[in-house]
Design an enzyme around this catalytic site. Structure first.
Site, PDB file in Angstrom:
ATOM      1  N   ASP A 146       0.829  -1.201   0.000  1.00  0.00           N
ATOM      2  CA  ASP A 146       0.000   0.000   0.000  1.00  0.00           C
ATOM      3  C   ASP A 146       0.866   1.255   0.000  1.00  0.00           C
ATOM      4  O   ASP A 146       0.761   2.122   0.864  1.00  0.00           O
ATOM      5  CB  ASP A 146      -0.929  -0.019   1.218  1.00  0.00           C
ATOM      6  CG  ASP A 146      -1.858  -1.215   1.207  1.00  0.00           C
ATOM      7  OD1 ASP A 146      -3.066  -1.020   0.992  1.00  0.00           O
ATOM      8  OD2 ASP A 146      -1.384  -2.355   1.391  1.00  0.00           O
TER       9      ASP A 146
ATOM     10  N   ASP B 249      -1.507  -2.646  -4.120  1.00  0.00           N
ATOM     11  CA  ASP B 249      -1.804  -1.222  -3.964  1.00  0.00           C
ATOM     12  C   ASP B 249      -0.543  -0.395  -4.160  1.00  0.00           C
ATOM     13  O   ASP B 249       0.132  -0.006  -3.203  1.00  0.00           O
ATOM     14  CB  ASP B 249      -2.468  -0.916  -2.619  1.00  0.00           C
ATOM     15  CG  ASP B 249      -3.943  -1.277  -2.611  1.00  0.00           C
ATOM     16  OD1 ASP B 249      -4.444  -1.766  -3.642  1.00  0.00           O
ATOM     17  OD2 ASP B 249      -4.594  -1.065  -1.572  1.00  0.00           O
TER      18      ASP B 249
ATOM     19  N   TYR C   4      -2.169   4.073  -6.195  1.00  0.00           N
ATOM     20  CA  TYR C   4      -3.413   4.737  -5.778  1.00  0.00           C
ATOM     21  C   TYR C   4      -3.877   5.728  -6.839  1.00  0.00           C
ATOM     22  O   TYR C   4      -4.391   6.798  -6.533  1.00  0.00           O
ATOM     23  CB  TYR C   4      -3.246   5.432  -4.419  1.00  0.00           C
ATOM     24  CG  TYR C   4      -3.282   4.464  -3.262  1.00  0.00           C
ATOM     25  CD1 TYR C   4      -4.421   4.308  -2.496  1.00  0.00           C
ATOM     26  CD2 TYR C   4      -2.177   3.677  -2.957  1.00  0.00           C
ATOM     27  CE1 TYR C   4      -4.464   3.401  -1.447  1.00  0.00           C
ATOM     28  CE2 TYR C   4      -2.198   2.773  -1.918  1.00  0.00           C
ATOM     29  CZ  TYR C   4      -3.353   2.639  -1.163  1.00  0.00           C
ATOM     30  OH  TYR C   4      -3.397   1.730  -0.132  1.00  0.00           O
TER      31      TYR C   4
ATOM     32  N   ASN D 247      -6.661  -4.038  -4.468  1.00  0.00           N
ATOM     33  CA  ASN D 247      -7.963  -3.539  -4.923  1.00  0.00           C
ATOM     34  C   ASN D 247      -7.853  -2.212  -5.676  1.00  0.00           C
ATOM     35  O   ASN D 247      -8.662  -1.928  -6.562  1.00  0.00           O
ATOM     36  CB  ASN D 247      -8.922  -3.387  -3.738  1.00  0.00           C
ATOM     37  CG  ASN D 247      -8.367  -2.516  -2.634  1.00  0.00           C
ATOM     38  OD1 ASN D 247      -7.370  -2.879  -2.001  1.00  0.00           O
ATOM     39  ND2 ASN D 247      -8.993  -1.385  -2.372  1.00  0.00           N
TER      40      ASN D 247
ATOM     41  N   HIS E 163      -2.824  -9.721  -1.127  1.00  0.00           N
ATOM     42  CA  HIS E 163      -3.142  -8.348  -0.745  1.00  0.00           C
ATOM     43  C   HIS E 163      -4.039  -8.297   0.493  1.00  0.00           C
ATOM     44  O   HIS E 163      -3.688  -7.684   1.491  1.00  0.00           O
ATOM     45  CB  HIS E 163      -3.796  -7.572  -1.878  1.00  0.00           C
ATOM     46  CG  HIS E 163      -4.041  -6.129  -1.531  1.00  0.00           C
ATOM     47  ND1 HIS E 163      -3.007  -5.254  -1.258  1.00  0.00           N
ATOM     48  CD2 HIS E 163      -5.191  -5.417  -1.356  1.00  0.00           C
ATOM     49  CE1 HIS E 163      -3.506  -4.065  -0.952  1.00  0.00           C
ATOM     50  NE2 HIS E 163      -4.819  -4.150  -0.995  1.00  0.00           N
TER      51      HIS E 163
ATOM     52  N   HIS F  80     -11.418  -3.547   7.307  1.00  0.00           N
ATOM     53  CA  HIS F  80     -11.456  -4.614   6.300  1.00  0.00           C
ATOM     54  C   HIS F  80     -11.795  -5.982   6.886  1.00  0.00           C
ATOM     55  O   HIS F  80     -11.190  -6.996   6.519  1.00  0.00           O
ATOM     56  CB  HIS F  80     -10.130  -4.664   5.546  1.00  0.00           C
ATOM     57  CG  HIS F  80      -9.833  -3.417   4.763  1.00  0.00           C
ATOM     58  ND1 HIS F  80     -10.718  -2.889   3.853  1.00  0.00           N
ATOM     59  CD2 HIS F  80      -8.758  -2.585   4.776  1.00  0.00           C
ATOM     60  CE1 HIS F  80     -10.197  -1.781   3.327  1.00  0.00           C
ATOM     61  NE2 HIS F  80      -9.015  -1.573   3.868  1.00  0.00           N
TER      62      HIS F  80
ATOM     63  N   HIS G 272      -3.289  -4.183   2.380  1.00  0.00           N
ATOM     64  CA  HIS G 272      -4.712  -3.824   2.481  1.00  0.00           C
ATOM     65  C   HIS G 272      -5.069  -3.074   3.754  1.00  0.00           C
ATOM     66  O   HIS G 272      -5.650  -1.989   3.711  1.00  0.00           O
ATOM     67  CB  HIS G 272      -5.563  -5.082   2.327  1.00  0.00           C
ATOM     68  CG  HIS G 272      -6.981  -4.817   1.926  1.00  0.00           C
ATOM     69  ND1 HIS G 272      -7.331  -3.845   1.016  1.00  0.00           N
ATOM     70  CD2 HIS G 272      -8.144  -5.410   2.301  1.00  0.00           C
ATOM     71  CE1 HIS G 272      -8.652  -3.851   0.846  1.00  0.00           C
ATOM     72  NE2 HIS G 272      -9.162  -4.794   1.626  1.00  0.00           N
ATOM     73  N   VAL G 273      -4.775  -3.653   4.908  1.00  0.00           N
ATOM     74  CA  VAL G 273      -5.011  -2.960   6.182  1.00  0.00           C
ATOM     75  C   VAL G 273      -3.843  -2.009   6.424  1.00  0.00           C
ATOM     76  O   VAL G 273      -2.682  -2.434   6.429  1.00  0.00           O
ATOM     77  CB  VAL G 273      -5.146  -3.960   7.341  1.00  0.00           C
ATOM     78  CG1 VAL G 273      -5.273  -3.212   8.670  1.00  0.00           C
ATOM     79  CG2 VAL G 273      -6.345  -4.863   7.123  1.00  0.00           C
ATOM     80  N   HIS G 274      -4.152  -0.748   6.642  1.00  0.00           N
ATOM     81  CA  HIS G 274      -3.099   0.274   6.711  1.00  0.00           C
ATOM     82  C   HIS G 274      -2.511   0.361   8.117  1.00  0.00           C
ATOM     83  O   HIS G 274      -2.634   1.372   8.820  1.00  0.00           O
ATOM     84  CB  HIS G 274      -3.654   1.620   6.260  1.00  0.00           C
ATOM     85  CG  HIS G 274      -4.115   1.600   4.836  1.00  0.00           C
ATOM     86  ND1 HIS G 274      -4.940   2.554   4.306  1.00  0.00           N
ATOM     87  CD2 HIS G 274      -3.865   0.728   3.818  1.00  0.00           C
ATOM     88  CE1 HIS G 274      -5.189   2.278   3.033  1.00  0.00           C
ATOM     89  NE2 HIS G 274      -4.545   1.172   2.722  1.00  0.00           N
TER      90      HIS G 274
END
Length: 432
Positions: free
Chosen positions: A150, A177, A180, A210, A294, A304, A333-335
């Site tokens: 991400d 990711d 962006y 995603n 991801h 999420h 995915h999870v920030h």
């Protein structure tokens, strides 16, 4: 409404993340540093190579990718001495359209054979292009991976990239990711310019998230258009029929990149490919196996939760990874950052993989700061901070994982653990 206006509208309203890009859960995030745009350098002309990045293609080959504004030869000249190029290779050129956006000329050239752990000097396209250099990874252990998910393109991203550059890594792994861009295609160009200083020097191996889907109902139905065009990975070499999932061997480590947003059930092409790929691994040659996805299969953050890409993919594929004694599963995915113990089927298991969430590279959406309480016993360390990880495989038995937090713009080693390979544990001998 133009492309930029549509993209910004979808981002600002949340539709890009929630409606169009896979039904992603919403949650409150703290303010983050905004996205910035990396512009052209002033001294570039239409034939100048831009957004140069390299990727690993087998034991002794490298793919060089770059973009130009005008048509130029897809040629790379290279050698082991600065200014002296005793080898050259030709490749292919492509481009893509996305609504009203037309990409530049995307060039891909595979060069080799190359010597391991060797500095090469090269230039792309015309003879007047600037000289660049990269170092090939080793063919034997030890090897050091930088791991970041991400990533985005904010001031936090810049900080993360600076810290990674100081780590003297051999290869970067990115579990989805990237830019962006979220439909606004010029942000893909900006991202390519931002990461070029590092991505042109070490191989970057990526999988999609995603934010790479970029579909618009009734307008653009083909997913991953920009991602597949710009970031071509060595999927054919591993017997895969899709750029969204592939594997490779490097220095005694078998790395598997999976696609969280393409079919993964037991009847899917990805599932059947993964099953076959795991069955071919020679643990005498590749004593360590790692997987990148991801959407995390294990996650104690409130962000999420309950998504198909996590829940259903875990239900379909976790048994395959467990049976093959995969050592580590990295996710994004999870920030935030989180490290689990060895786990299988929701419980601690000494023969299961360690799951690590590393989706904290620097994205514009901010950090996911809320965790479930009480903390599950299988979760050993969790923190909502931007950062990156380093996975140093020292030998066939031992590897050191370290997470570096970007607190106050300086790298801080916040979590560290030695991981013994499952292939060396008699209690976890491979099942037939």
């Amino acid at each position: 409404m133009g492309v930029r206006g549509l993209g910004l509208f979808l981002v600002s309203t949340g539709l890009a993340c929630n409606g169009f890009l896979g039904n992603i859960s919403t949650y409150s995030r703290p303010p983050a540093r905004p996205t910035f745009f990396a512009h052209h350098l002033e001294n570039l002309n239409s034939a100048s190579p831009q957004q140069v990045h390299i990727s690993f293609v087998g034991e002794d080959k490298m793919r060089v990718s770059w973009i130009t504004d005008s048509s130029t030869p897809a040629t790379v000249q290279y050698g082991t001495s600065s200014g002296k190029y005793d080898a050259s290779a030709n490749g292919s050129t492509s481009k893509y359209s996305y609504m009203m956006y037309n990409s530049g000329e995307i060039h891909d050239v595979v060069i080799g054979p190359l010597e391991p752990s060797t500095q090469y000097y090269y230039h792309c396209g015309s003879d007047s292009s600037p000289e660049l250099s990269f170092k090939t990874p080793p063919t034997q252990l030890p090897i050091k991976f930088a791991v970041v998910g991400d990533l985005g393109q904010t001031e936090w991203t810049k900080s993360t990239l600076q810290h990674i550059a100081q780590s003297n890594y051999d290869m970067l792994l990115l579990p989805g990711d990237l830019s962006y861009a979220d439909l606004y295609q010029p942000l893909w160009d900006s991202f390519g310019r931002l990461v070029e200083p590092q991505a042109s020097q070490r191989p970057w191996m990526v999988t999609q998230g995603n934010h790479e889907i970029e579909t618009i109902p009734l307008v653009h139905s083909e997913p991953f258009t920009a991602y597949n065009a710009r970031w071509r990975m060595p999927f054919e070499e591993s017997g895969s029929n899709s750029n969204l999932y592939y594997s490779f061997d490097v220095a005694g480590v078998h790395v598997i990149m999976l696609g969280s947003y393409t079919d993964f059930d037991s009847n899917s092409a990805q599932y059947k490919w993964l099953e076959a790929d795991l069955g071919k691994i020679d643990r005498n040659k590749s004593p360590r196996v790692i997987v990148l996805i991801h959407a995390p299969w294990y996650n104690s953050n409130t962000a999420h939760q309950g998504e198909k890409a996590s829940v259903d993919m875990k239900a379909a594929m976790e048994g395959l990874l467990y049976k093959a004694r995969v050592d580590v599963v990295f996710a994004g995915h999870v920030h935030a950052y989180e490290r689990f113990t060895r786990v299988y089927n929701g419980k601690a298991d000494n023969c299961g993989p360690v799951h690590i969430t590393i989706g904290d590279g620097g994205n514009r959406e901010g950090l996911a700061t809320k965790y479930k309480n009480p903390k599950p016993d299988i979760s050993l360390f969790r923190e909502a901070s931007f950062g990156h990880g380093q996975f140093e495989v020292v030998n066939a038995t031992q590897a050191l994982w370290t997470w570096h937090r970007n607190e106050d713009d300086s790298a801080v080693a916040s979590d560290s653990v030695w991981l013994t390979s499952l292939s060396s544990d008699p209690a976890c001998r491979l099942q037939n």
